[in-house]
Design an enzyme around this catalytic site. Sequence first.
Site, PDB file in Angstrom:
ATOM      1  N   HIS A 120     -10.451  -3.289  12.902  1.00 62.16           N
ATOM      2  CA  HIS A 120      -9.393  -3.898  12.087  1.00 62.16           C
ATOM      3  C   HIS A 120      -8.957  -5.149  12.847  1.00 62.16           C
ATOM      4  CE1 HIS A 120      -5.232  -3.705  10.018  1.00 62.16           C
ATOM      5  NE2 HIS A 120      -6.111  -4.245   9.214  1.00 62.16           N
ATOM      6  N   ARG A 133       0.825  -1.211   0.000  1.00 60.82           N
ATOM      7  CA  ARG A 133       0.000   0.000   0.000  1.00 60.82           C
ATOM      8  C   ARG A 133       0.854   1.254   0.000  1.00 60.82           C
ATOM      9  NH1 ARG A 133      -1.920   1.026   4.262  1.00 60.82           N
ATOM     10  NH2 ARG A 133      -1.366  -0.840   5.443  1.00 60.82           N
ATOM     11  N   ASP A 187      -9.874 -10.055   8.867  1.00 56.63           N
ATOM     12  CA  ASP A 187      -9.283  -8.713   8.834  1.00 56.63           C
ATOM     13  C   ASP A 187     -10.205  -7.546   9.189  1.00 56.63           C
ATOM     14  OD1 ASP A 187      -6.889  -7.255   8.264  1.00 56.63           O
ATOM     15  OD2 ASP A 187      -7.783  -6.563   6.399  1.00 56.63           O
ATOM     16  N   LYS A 198      -3.306 -11.472  12.469  1.00 59.17           N
ATOM     17  CA  LYS A 198      -4.771 -11.609  12.443  1.00 59.17           C
ATOM     18  C   LYS A 198      -5.197 -12.813  11.593  1.00 59.17           C
ATOM     19  CE  LYS A 198      -5.538  -7.491  10.706  1.00 59.17           C
ATOM     20  NZ  LYS A 198      -4.142  -7.111  10.563  1.00 59.17           N
ATOM     21  N   THR A 199      -4.668 -12.842  10.363  1.00 61.69           N
ATOM     22  CA  THR A 199      -5.077 -13.920   9.445  1.00 61.69           C
ATOM     23  C   THR A 199      -4.588 -15.266   9.959  1.00 61.69           C
ATOM     24  OG1 THR A 199      -4.828 -12.342   7.650  1.00 61.69           O
ATOM     25  CG2 THR A 199      -5.008 -14.650   7.018  1.00 61.69           C
ATOM     26  N   SER A 215      -1.161  -4.669  10.148  1.00 63.08           N
ATOM     27  CA  SER A 215      -0.738  -5.615   9.126  1.00 63.08           C
ATOM     28  C   SER A 215       0.508  -6.401   9.555  1.00 63.08           C
ATOM     29  CB  SER A 215      -0.423  -4.801   7.877  1.00 63.08           C
ATOM     30  OG  SER A 215      -0.086  -5.660   6.867  1.00 63.08           O
ATOM     31  N   LYS A 258      -8.615  -2.158   1.262  1.00 60.48           N
ATOM     32  CA  LYS A 258      -8.469  -1.290   2.415  1.00 60.48           C
ATOM     33  C   LYS A 258      -9.185   0.046   2.198  1.00 60.48           C
ATOM     34  CE  LYS A 258      -6.249  -3.257   5.822  1.00 60.48           C
ATOM     35  NZ  LYS A 258      -6.409  -4.646   6.125  1.00 60.48           N
ATOM     36  N   ARG A 283       1.111 -12.421  -1.492  1.00 59.47           N
ATOM     37  CA  ARG A 283      -0.237 -12.533  -0.928  1.00 59.47           C
ATOM     38  C   ARG A 283      -1.087 -13.577  -1.625  1.00 59.47           C
ATOM     39  NH1 ARG A 283      -2.209  -9.038   3.330  1.00 59.47           N
ATOM     40  NH2 ARG A 283      -0.652  -7.408   3.533  1.00 59.47           N
TER      41      ARG A 283
HETATM   42  N1  LIG Z   1       4.416 -15.699  16.515  1.00 60.79           N
HETATM   43  C1  LIG Z   1       3.771 -15.412  15.422  1.00 60.79           C
HETATM   44  N2  LIG Z   1       2.446 -15.125  15.470  1.00 60.79           N
HETATM   45  C2  LIG Z   1       1.776 -14.805  14.351  1.00 60.79           C
HETATM   46  N3  LIG Z   1       2.330 -14.738  13.127  1.00 60.79           N
HETATM   47  C3  LIG Z   1       3.653 -15.022  13.001  1.00 60.79           C
HETATM   48  C4  LIG Z   1       4.413 -15.363  14.144  1.00 60.79           C
HETATM   49  N4  LIG Z   1       5.674 -15.576  13.732  1.00 60.79           N
HETATM   50  C5  LIG Z   1       5.712 -15.395  12.412  1.00 60.79           C
HETATM   51  N5  LIG Z   1       4.493 -15.062  11.946  1.00 60.79           N
HETATM   52  C6  LIG Z   1       4.182 -14.752  10.530  1.00 60.79           C
HETATM   53  O1  LIG Z   1       3.767 -13.388  10.487  1.00 60.79           O
HETATM   54  C7  LIG Z   1       2.819 -13.201   9.456  1.00 60.79           C
HETATM   55  C8  LIG Z   1       1.532 -12.656  10.034  1.00 60.79           C
HETATM   56  O2  LIG Z   1       0.754 -12.250   8.937  1.00 60.79           O
HETATM   57  P1  LIG Z   1      -0.811 -12.184   8.916  1.00 60.79           P
HETATM   58  O3  LIG Z   1      -1.389 -13.263   9.770  1.00 60.79           O
HETATM   59  O4  LIG Z   1      -1.239 -12.142   7.494  1.00 60.79           O
HETATM   60  O5  LIG Z   1      -1.040 -10.778   9.573  1.00 60.79           O
HETATM   61  P2  LIG Z   1      -2.276  -9.814   9.456  1.00 60.79           P
HETATM   62  O6  LIG Z   1      -3.467 -10.624   9.042  1.00 60.79           O
HETATM   63  O7  LIG Z   1      -2.418  -9.257  10.841  1.00 60.79           O
HETATM   64  O8  LIG Z   1      -1.904  -8.782   8.460  1.00 60.79           O
HETATM   65  C9  LIG Z   1       2.571 -14.555   8.828  1.00 60.79           C
HETATM   66  O9  LIG Z   1       3.373 -14.652   7.678  1.00 60.79           O
HETATM   67  C10 LIG Z   1       3.033 -15.525   9.929  1.00 60.79           C
HETATM   68  O10 LIG Z   1       3.492 -16.760   9.425  1.00 60.79           O
HETATM   69  C1  LIG Z   2      -4.079  -5.508   2.820  1.00 56.53           C
HETATM   70  C2  LIG Z   2      -3.510  -5.078   3.880  1.00 56.53           C
HETATM   71  O1  LIG Z   2      -3.861  -5.470   5.116  1.00 56.53           O
HETATM   72  P1  LIG Z   2      -3.306  -6.698   5.951  1.00 56.53           P
HETATM   73  O2  LIG Z   2      -1.820  -6.654   5.807  1.00 56.53           O
HETATM   74  O3  LIG Z   2      -3.776  -6.428   7.342  1.00 56.53           O
HETATM   75  O4  LIG Z   2      -3.878  -7.925   5.339  1.00 56.53           O
HETATM   76  C3  LIG Z   2      -2.507  -4.052   3.788  1.00 56.53           C
HETATM   77  O5  LIG Z   2      -2.213  -3.492   4.855  1.00 56.53           O
HETATM   78  O6  LIG Z   2      -2.036  -3.768   2.687  1.00 56.53           O
END
Ligand SMILES: Nc1ncnc2c1ncn2[C@@H]1O[C@H](COP(=O)(O)OP(=O)(O)O)[C@@H](O)[C@H]1O
Ligand SMILES: C=C(OP(=O)(O)O)C(=O)O
Length: 750
Positions: free
Chosen positions: A432, A269, A469, A454-455, A450, A413, A534
């Site tokens: 969020h 972004r 998200d 979360k995911t 981000s 977003k 992604r």
């Molecule tokens: N302890 C941890 N807890 C959560 N995620 C972790 C951890 N260590 C490494 N990661 C990595 O960090 C990233 C978290 O990304 P994601 O779950 O997509 O975040 P969000 O949805 O908040 O943007 C993933 O690639 C995950 O594998």
């Molecule tokens: C799509 C996004 O959100 P997230 O990383 O939380 O998935 C982003 O921040 O570009």
Amino acid sequence: MSSRGSYHNKKRDNCEVETHVTVKKGRYQAKNKKVLAEGPSRRSALRDDEWVRDFEGAGYDKDVISETEVKVVRQAFVCAQGVLPNPRSRQRDRGGGPPAADCRCGIFFASAVHFCSFFGVGSYRGSPLRILGHLLFRSIFKFVIMADAANGASDGVEVVPHHETYGDIHPPVKAKNVEELHALQKAATSEKVVPPAQSISKSMASISDGKAVGQRPRSLLSDTDLKVAHVLYNLSPGELYEEAIKYEQGSHITSTGALATLSGAKTGRSPKDKRVVKEDETQADIWWGEGSPNIEMDEATFLVNRERAVDYLNSLDKVYVNDQFLNWDPQNRIKVRIITARPYHSLFMHNMCIRPSPEELEDFEPEFTIYNAGRFPCNRFTHYMTSSTTIDIHLKRREMVILGSQYAGEMKKGLFGLMNYLMPKRGILSLHSGCNMSKDGQVSLFFGLSGTGKTTLSADPNRYLIGDDEHCWSDNGVSNIEGGCYAKCIDLSKEKEPEIWNAIRFGTVLENVVFDEHTRVVDFTDKSVTENTRASYPIEHIDNARIPCVGPHASNVILLTCDAFGVLPPVSKLTLAQTMYHFMSGYTALVAGTEVGVKEPKATFSACFGAAFIVWHPAKYASMLAEKMQKHGATAWLVNTGWVAGSYGTGYRMKLPHTRKIIDAIHDGSLLQAKYASTDVFSLAVPDHVEGVPDEVLMPQNMWPDKELFDTTLKKVGGLFKANFKKFEDYTVGGDKKLTEEILAAGPQL
Ligand SMILES: Nc1ncnc2c1ncn2[C@@H]1O[C@H](COP(=O)(O)OP(=O)(O)O)[C@@H](O)[C@H]1O
Ligand SMILES: C=C(OP(=O)(O)O)C(=O)O
């Protein structure tokens, strides 16, 4: 000038040219810049004007590429090839593009024919002349746009090319163009013969003929300014795959059936290019000023950018239109229309928004429209613009315009920003956060910026996934805003994240990943294109997704922080005042890739764990959260998924299996039974034991080899919190001064 540009042949028919330009504004010399671009060679079958389009995304001047720069590099390019004579020696061909004056005469003639024929003057309705007039109008209109671009429409700006150089620049992604991106895909089996591409199927042919299933007449478009020739309406994933593979270089099917694609120069972004129109109706509602993500712009500039986007979309042979919903709460769902130039964007939004049934599409009147012209840059010399990218939201007009970025996350977003405005206006809290639910209906929210998890953490085999998200919390309970997930894929493995791994199949968009040229097996460890790789998939791809994506009120509120300093405990239980303090602070680390320019984790404060997307002042969201947590008796936790045993660079990231165990202990209630000790500075309540996690990991200082360094780092972080919170000190939360004082007292004590 003919000697100033130069080129060398790239693979196949592409050429690359680099030149230095001096940008002058009025009488002042602004700066020297180096610009690199690519385009078709003289032998190429591509049309010359393709070059200008291909230019987008091919520059390495930190993405600031203006039309005038396009003109200069293009001139250098064509002269170096000897395709055209030196443009400076010929007045008419000043820009190296089509002579605009001639085009305008042409457009006048064509417009006349078009006008007569379109409105059925005389006996021309439906006649070959009508068709001819229409075609002539379209092609000349297109030509004028190209001529304007090549001639550098920016007033008072002169760009002077000087000498050319090669090879001493550092592009934002390793590859310089799509061809090189392909070359990055491993050629482990390159000597094997790769079967030729399949011929176009009948359904593709019918789409090209305008008879595709699902195609809607263009009169259904909300915007009367938009008169593209061909609207591909709510296509299915299969149709969009075919469109992408046929028309978009860089689109491939991976070994598990996902559509792999590239987002161009922008792989994250661009928050510094996100602008909100300041106008009478909504400006009092919006958070402006220090810390706010809402960079103001005026209405006139919005309209300039909107027109540019619409003109660009009009110039295309076809556009993709998605009509979909946001929010699974039927009483508060919002109808959105997304108009894009790229099939992958259409598939992305098909996945990310809620998919309507055919009946729901009857009488669909969009409440918000996105014009995604991300392939085309904004004019950097337009007022307020600071780069060739702009993401503009006009809340009153209910419109969003994207120019100069093809990163699909901008659309998702951007819509979240809309919901962050609309929902609190209705008394509904937008969040969020990820969200999941136990089999017996206990809901957890996972707030986090981000990359904090979360995911990853909301995808839990023992719980139903409500969403990863974006959510709403209303008087009825929680609801997902979206219809899909957008997971980070870097270092994805089947063992660590099986739910996400299995979700990557037919229908999934894989953005910016690298894969084997022949087997099409994705290498999720490869960061050659970006660290922010992604996967976007419909929520149904997660086996235990809860459809419809709604649940009762939350029992646990988990604030995820990715502490790059490594001083916060892996888990702590928060009081309500601490929850508000940490929610408004939103301390975390920006991880590499998600935002343009972030190369390594960087400590940041992002109010409400999503400052980039909120519209009202953070205190509004915080007071709503406090009220809901109190009313529904939710417990809050701060979970650090960031560094342990030292800061980024010396320590290591908290092990994902350990974080999972912590989340399990929150959910099974065992964490509430632990004994708690309080930390220095932040006064956080840390449990003595979590099943499956070594006890020493729970207290951060235990893991630091240098205790003194830990103390100084802890105090430093406390100081950063205090400095950040200063801007909130004058606000009352929900009109309650006492609550504000309690929140301030819940911060670090130094
Ligand atoms: N302890 C941890 N807890 C959560 N995620 C972790 C951890 N260590 C490494 N990661 C990595 O960090 C990233 C978290 O990304 P994601 O779950 O997509 O975040 P969000 O949805 O908040 O943007 C993933 O690639 C995950 O594998
Ligand atoms: C799509 C996004 O959100 P997230 O990383 O939380 O998935 C982003 O921040 O570009």
